[in-house]
Write an enzyme that holds these catalytic residues in place. Sequence first.
Site, PDB file in Angstrom:
ATOM      1  N   TYR A 129       1.216  -3.341  -1.376  1.00 19.03           N
ATOM      2  CA  TYR A 129       2.568  -3.183  -0.824  1.00 19.03           C
ATOM      3  C   TYR A 129       3.614  -3.839  -1.722  1.00 19.03           C
ATOM      4  O   TYR A 129       3.376  -4.906  -2.272  1.00 19.03           O
ATOM      5  CB  TYR A 129       2.638  -3.830   0.570  1.00 19.03           C
ATOM      6  CG  TYR A 129       4.002  -3.671   1.181  1.00 19.03           C
ATOM      7  CD1 TYR A 129       4.353  -2.479   1.802  1.00 19.03           C
ATOM      8  CD2 TYR A 129       4.956  -4.671   1.080  1.00 19.03           C
ATOM      9  CE1 TYR A 129       5.618  -2.299   2.321  1.00 19.03           C
ATOM     10  CE2 TYR A 129       6.226  -4.502   1.604  1.00 19.03           C
ATOM     11  CZ  TYR A 129       6.553  -3.317   2.225  1.00 19.03           C
ATOM     12  OH  TYR A 129       7.801  -3.133   2.725  1.00 19.03           O
ATOM     13  N   TRP A 131       7.941  -3.407  -3.583  1.00 18.46           N
ATOM     14  CA  TRP A 131       9.073  -2.596  -4.002  1.00 18.46           C
ATOM     15  C   TRP A 131       9.064  -2.215  -5.469  1.00 18.46           C
ATOM     16  O   TRP A 131       9.931  -1.466  -5.914  1.00 18.46           O
ATOM     17  CB  TRP A 131      10.382  -3.301  -3.635  1.00 18.46           C
ATOM     18  CG  TRP A 131      10.849  -2.887  -2.285  1.00 18.46           C
ATOM     19  CD1 TRP A 131      10.155  -3.035  -1.113  1.00 18.46           C
ATOM     20  CD2 TRP A 131      12.088  -2.243  -1.958  1.00 18.46           C
ATOM     21  NE1 TRP A 131      10.894  -2.526  -0.073  1.00 18.46           N
ATOM     22  CE2 TRP A 131      12.089  -2.042  -0.557  1.00 18.46           C
ATOM     23  CE3 TRP A 131      13.186  -1.836  -2.699  1.00 18.46           C
ATOM     24  CZ2 TRP A 131      13.149  -1.428   0.106  1.00 18.46           C
ATOM     25  CZ3 TRP A 131      14.240  -1.233  -2.024  1.00 18.46           C
ATOM     26  CH2 TRP A 131      14.211  -1.033  -0.638  1.00 18.46           C
TER      27      TRP A 131
END
Length: 793
Positions: A129, A131
């Site tokens: 996970y 960005w």
Amino acid sequence: MPVPWIPSAPASPPADADSYADASPTTSHWGAFGVRHLPGGGIEPVPHPADPSPSPLLGGVPGALRHVTRIHRPAVRRGWLEHGSGPRERRADEPFVEVPWDEALDLAAAELDRVRREHGNRAVFGGSYGWASAGRFHHAQSQLHRFLGQFGGFTSSRNSYSNGTSYVLLPYIVGDPEMVLRGASSWPTITAHTELIVAFGGIPAKNVHVTPGGVTRHTTPGHLAALAARGTRVALVSPLRDDLPDGPATDWYPVRPATDTALMLGLAHTLLHEGLHDQAFLDRYTAGSDVFAAYVLGKTDGTAKDADWASAICGIPADRIRALARRMADARTLVTVTWSLQRAQHGEQPVWAGLALAALLGQIGLPGGGFGHGYGSMGDTGDTGPQTRLPHLPQGPNPVPDFIPCARIADLLLHPGESYDYDGARLRYPDIRLVHWAGGNPFHHHQDLGRLRRAFGRPDTVIVHETHWTATARHADIVFPATTALEREDFGGGRHDTHLIAMHRSADPVGEARDDHAVLAALAGRLGFGERFTEGRTPRQWLEHLYGEWAARTEGAPSFEDFWAAGEWQLPEQPAQQTRTLLADFRADPGAAPLTTPSGRIELASARIAALGLPDCPGHPAWLEPDEWPGAPDAARLPLLLIANQPATRLHSQLDTGAVSLAAKVAGREALQLHPADAAARSISDGDLVRVFNDRGACLAGAVLTGRVRPGVVRLPTGAWFDPVPGHEPPLCAHGNPNVLTADIPSSRLSQGCVGQHALVEVERYEGDPPPVTVRRPPVLLDSDGATSDRLP
Ligand SMILES: Nc1nc2c(c(=O)[nH]1)N[C@H]1C(S)=C(S)[C@@H](COP(=O)(O)OP(=O)(O)OC[C@H]3O[C@@H](n4cnc5c(=O)[nH]c(N)nc54)[C@H](O)[C@@H]3O)O[C@H]1N2
Ligand SMILES: Nc1nc2c(c(=O)[nH]1)N[C@H]1C(S)=C(S)[C@@H](COP(=O)(O)OP(=O)(O)OC[C@H]3O[C@@H](n4cnc5c(=O)[nH]c(N)nc54)[C@H](O)[C@@H]3O)O[C@H]1N2
Ligand SMILES: [Mo]
């Protein structure tokens, strides 16, 4: 001494087209920009000329790009290299040995293969996970998922830290989550029609510069200015005054954190009690309103959730609650809830109660009325840009069905074989032996970092691709140095972006850094599927291929050569989407356009959720006391409620080494905002070094006194790089990372979301010699003879 604190950082001035013309185009989660080379060798970001409100975060780019914490060479933790793989304490203070690329790749490929042979593919966790960076081809997770899928599969992760609780809840109550996430009124519709915005969590200007994947035109600051010009009233419901910029006509309701549900129920009570609700709307468009009303009026449990009841919990005077409810019934009202409210224990409740409140007003589906979720959370909420599906890298199938909700990472590693509830199912954690992470920073994003550190001690091997020596890289066994977006070619754009941006390479890779794609292609080659992974294409050929496929089905798209030479393509507009809410059809005829809920309507009570019998998520919106809130028993000992929200000065942990983030540090640490009365009671002055602590850990921070936070509330944003002081258990972070303080528990057994937004803490002035911040230097790096590398400045 003035404290260099930026409450809501000012935007950079828009660029002139001339300075952009000789810059290399690129884009980022905080906006499109050009990279201009300076005579001394540095770079300067130039905002895109079409951007009316460029992000202040651009100022962080130059410092981060060539920072000393960039990873130059592949590195292997010394203990792993000497003793082989296996569970062990993985601490940030163990030295790394720099090794040649071939050696690092051989080690990683052999270990991946061993784990697969001995334990099966589900023993590899590749959720990864995070960005990462903008760019459709080099997107780190897409690359890793494609690689691990072809490797035979991996245990994956679902949902997000952003709005994972809502994503599980919303299908039960509105069907498609997009109905409220992006389907509510656009900003131009709001500024034209809305008379009153009741904004739970505000509309924080600091957040709207960010849109995943990129954004060329930042429009929300302009819309906020338009609200002010039109005189639209905003009821700012937040413990922080800075959650709405100065400008709009604002009434501040400084609610006690974690109590919004009680306030919403109090508002609902006034509407129902005074007959101000829209019964015809409830009958036609909702299911379960009788169950909800019975609860609010106290018919189910003997407690009327009236304004006096709500006031005792949420700290807003009862007469203000009643007056606000009456005003809401009297105006075109938009109820909005930021995502932060669901990033907390029982995070379903404020979302569901907010929707129920809007349903009572009967304005859902009307322009500028109803319910919205995420205005001020993301730059593209309410945006009117075209919604084009942009080109992307095909990830292919993942043959392993196992997954976790992403915020259960520490439980996964610590409790193999244990079962847990999720979305009405009972799941079991697989036994993870190898963690492979690219493009995310779990030692930024996860809660209770002391516990996460123990969890990262369990697998045999942790492989991390990183650009910088983040805390996650420092807790890995094998570290691959990754290029940043500026150091490779790509193209990018966000969900509502107006442009597809050609991302030209504008800087040489640092040291021996390689693209994630190149690292994975080399691993795939060693594991026997190199050709399948690359399909025989170079990265440039991939760009041409992905773009070409997309352009062939996209009217008016230029050739790749023309697109690349122009540096961008302005996407065609889709004006029809601008004024209609997604719920408009439902409102016009709920029989013809039913929602995908069991009843086809908005569910103010859900029989499906009720049937699950979960104590922490009942069948209708309800006030449930969280473990940590100002009224909790522990508050006697830990009397301050910490808000760990998004930082104004960076994106999560990214750009923390850049100028904008550094300029806002106080006493060399992350700034902690607290009320002057709370500071005085603890003899804390502006600029003091303080220790923030609870039972899970502690961190140092620099005090900023301000009347713009509610007394009893302190704010320490996320993203200061975790800097554990050796020898401290529970951890002491020298730098001010709030996730040493937050709890690693699920939002509920329904959704298993993250609860990072709140924690009970105490604060004291730090006396004595403080431990230094060390995380802005690389860790100790040894060469293969064990000597300390002399490369460092
Ligand atoms: N307490 C608390 N915690 C929270 C939150 C909160 O409100 N409170 N919010 C949560 C939310 S909403 C989110 S989205 C998460 C964010 O958590 P993350 O997304 O994990 O945080 P980032 O710092 O953006 O991490 C991205 C990492 O990718 C690296 N990177 C960038 N480009 C590349 C690349 O090309 N290749 C590789 N290999 N790496 C790259 C960066 O250096 C950085 O370390 O945090 C969550 N954590
Ligand atoms: N500059 C910048 N912008 C960002 C990001 C970033 O890292 N930096 N991250 C992006 C990402 S990934 C996401 S998911 C979004 C997140 O968007 P959000 O989750 O909406 O953002 P936050 O800043 O965490 O929280 C918004 C506000 O909610 C308020 N709040 C907290 N608790 C309570 C409460 O109990 N009641 C009420 N009424 N208000 C409360 C806080 O004061 C906070 O400022 O932001 C995005 N935008
Ligand atoms: Mo997020």
